[in-house]
Motif scaffolding. Structure first.
Motif, PDB file in Angstrom:
ATOM      1  N   ALA A 123       0.819  -1.214   0.000  1.00 53.10           N
ATOM      2  CA  ALA A 123       0.000   0.000   0.000  1.00 53.10           C
ATOM      3  C   ALA A 123       0.853   1.265   0.000  1.00 53.10           C
ATOM      4  O   ALA A 123       0.369   2.346  -0.347  1.00 53.10           O
ATOM      5  CB  ALA A 123      -0.934   0.009   1.201  1.00 53.10           C
ATOM      6  N   LEU A 124       2.137   1.138   0.383  1.00 48.69           N
ATOM      7  CA  LEU A 124       3.032   2.293   0.463  1.00 48.69           C
ATOM      8  C   LEU A 124       3.972   2.412  -0.732  1.00 48.69           C
ATOM      9  O   LEU A 124       4.855   3.271  -0.732  1.00 48.69           O
ATOM     10  CB  LEU A 124       3.868   2.206   1.751  1.00 48.69           C
ATOM     11  N   LYS A 125       3.794   1.552  -1.728  1.00 46.89           N
ATOM     12  CA  LYS A 125       4.672   1.611  -2.897  1.00 46.89           C
ATOM     13  C   LYS A 125       4.612   2.987  -3.547  1.00 46.89           C
ATOM     14  O   LYS A 125       3.539   3.547  -3.761  1.00 46.89           O
ATOM     15  CB  LYS A 125       4.277   0.532  -3.904  1.00 46.89           C
ATOM     16  N   GLY A 126       5.786   3.529  -3.845  1.00 51.63           N
ATOM     17  CA  GLY A 126       5.863   4.847  -4.470  1.00 51.63           C
ATOM     18  C   GLY A 126       6.051   5.975  -3.480  1.00 51.63           C
ATOM     19  O   GLY A 126       6.302   7.119  -3.892  1.00 51.63           O
ATOM     20  N   PHE A 127       5.935   5.672  -2.177  1.00 52.15           N
ATOM     21  CA  PHE A 127       6.117   6.705  -1.149  1.00 52.15           C
ATOM     22  C   PHE A 127       7.451   6.495  -0.433  1.00 52.15           C
ATOM     23  O   PHE A 127       7.781   5.373  -0.051  1.00 52.15           O
ATOM     24  CB  PHE A 127       4.986   6.668  -0.124  1.00 52.15           C
ATOM     25  N   PRO A 128       8.231   7.560  -0.216  1.00 53.59           N
ATOM     26  CA  PRO A 128       9.519   7.441   0.479  1.00 53.59           C
ATOM     27  C   PRO A 128       9.320   7.409   1.991  1.00 53.59           C
ATOM     28  O   PRO A 128       9.761   8.302   2.735  1.00 53.59           O
ATOM     29  CB  PRO A 128      10.266   8.703   0.038  1.00 53.59           C
ATOM     30  N   VAL A 129       8.658   6.371   2.477  1.00 54.07           N
ATOM     31  CA  VAL A 129       8.319   6.276   3.895  1.00 54.07           C
ATOM     32  C   VAL A 129       8.618   4.864   4.372  1.00 54.07           C
ATOM     33  O   VAL A 129       8.500   3.896   3.612  1.00 54.07           O
ATOM     34  CB  VAL A 129       6.827   6.631   4.130  1.00 54.07           C
ATOM     35  N   ARG A 130       9.015   4.745   5.619  1.00 55.83           N
ATOM     36  CA  ARG A 130       9.361   3.447   6.205  1.00 55.83           C
ATOM     37  C   ARG A 130       8.222   2.965   7.094  1.00 55.83           C
ATOM     38  O   ARG A 130       7.730   3.699   7.953  1.00 55.83           O
ATOM     39  CB  ARG A 130      10.656   3.574   7.017  1.00 55.83           C
ATOM     40  N   LEU A 131       7.809   1.712   6.898  1.00 59.99           N
ATOM     41  CA  LEU A 131       6.795   1.070   7.736  1.00 59.99           C
ATOM     42  C   LEU A 131       7.492   0.337   8.879  1.00 59.99           C
ATOM     43  O   LEU A 131       8.397  -0.466   8.645  1.00 59.99           O
ATOM     44  CB  LEU A 131       5.983   0.071   6.901  1.00 59.99           C
TER      45      LEU A 131
END
Length: 290
Positions: A123-131
């Protein structure tokens, strides 16, 4: 990828878990299965997901009976479909049945965590964020569950109370404010340790920035407020890491990512996960030992 920090510690836990299950002996197996019977157990999934915990299951069977032969058919992190064979374990039927439940319980739980984590990562693909995960783990299983998060493509937050300063609402109340809490912590921790502060509004955000927090957690903020908070933080302290947390779901995580935060922590990765459905079936051919 390291599945556990210490193999000896993992083995100690497995022995305790086996003792809890077996007690004085498996009365059903001992009274129904011939001592010399040999079998092959086929471990397979009954729904699609992400496999995790293969080395752990292998260690369970090794401790039950070192003569058992465990062959993994997939690696941890593999996407598997319904019916996929994960592993085969061969040898004494009695030994296979002794380890079956614990091995499956661990495989199911860890694969469930890896599966859910992969859903959030996708769901976070494309976002520069760490889960990242949280400390909302099963007591005694934290290292394994955090391993499963990594298998699913996520990352780990702190492992315990000992490896990072994380100032939350009750610490703020007890210390007499954010500034007082950060000042006291900074005076006593090593220079290599960072300080994270949880904030719930813009007054607390301003105080956390003024006191020099290294990481700021935006707790339960609406996406528009979160975006405003990120802009303020990056404008005043561009090297400060911004974390979002609180009631994060698959439905809300994309909007949270759009706010520009660096990290999103999700307790749901571990605390309310549904186990993946995995079974072990003995094959039809049973051969007596020579």
């Amino acid at each position: 990828m390291t599945f556990y920090g210490n193999l000896e510690q993992l083995s100690k836990h497995i022995r305790l878990w086996l003792e809890e299950d077996i007690g004085t002996g498996d009365v059903t197996t001992m009274t129904t299965i011939p001592l010399d019977q040999q079998s092959k157990g086929i471990i397979h999934v009954k729904e699609s997901g992400v496999a995790a915990g293969m080395p752990v299951a292998e260690q369970v069977f090794r401790i039950v009976d070192p003569t058992l032969v465990f062959i993994a058919k997939v690696q941890d992190g593999a996407a598997v479909e319904k019916g996929t064979v994960l592993a085969e374990v061969s040898g004494s039927t009695r030994s296979i049945l002794l380890g079956e439940r614990l091995a499956l319980n661990l495989l199911q739980r860890l694969s469930g965590i890896a599966t859910r984590t992969r859903q959030y990562v996708d769901a976070l693909k494309g976002f520069p964020v760490r889960l990242v995960d949280t400390r909302k783990t099963t007591p005694g299983h934290r290292a394994l569950e955090k391993y499963a998060v990594r298998v699913g493509g996520g990352h780990n937050h702190r492992f315990g109370l000992y490896d990072a300063v994380m100032i939350k609402d009750n610490h703020i109340k007890g210390a007499g404010g954010i500034t007082a809490a950060i000042t006291a912590a900074r005076a006593q921790i090593p220079h290599t340790m960072k300080i994270e502060v949880e904030v719930e509004g813009f007054d607390q955000l301003d105080e956390a920035l003024g006191a020099g927090a290294d990481i700021i957690m935006l707790d339960n903020m609406a996406p528009d407020a979160m975006k405003r908070a990120v802009d303020i933080i990056k404008g005043r302290a561009p090297h400060t890491v911004v974390e979002a947390s609180g009631s994060v779901t698959l439905e809300t995580i994309e909007n949270i990512a759009r706010s520009g935060v660096d990290v999103i922590s999700v307790g749901r990765l571990t605390y309310s996960v549904q186990a993946l459905d995995i079974s072990l079936d003995l094959n039809e051919k049973k051969v007596a030992a020579p």
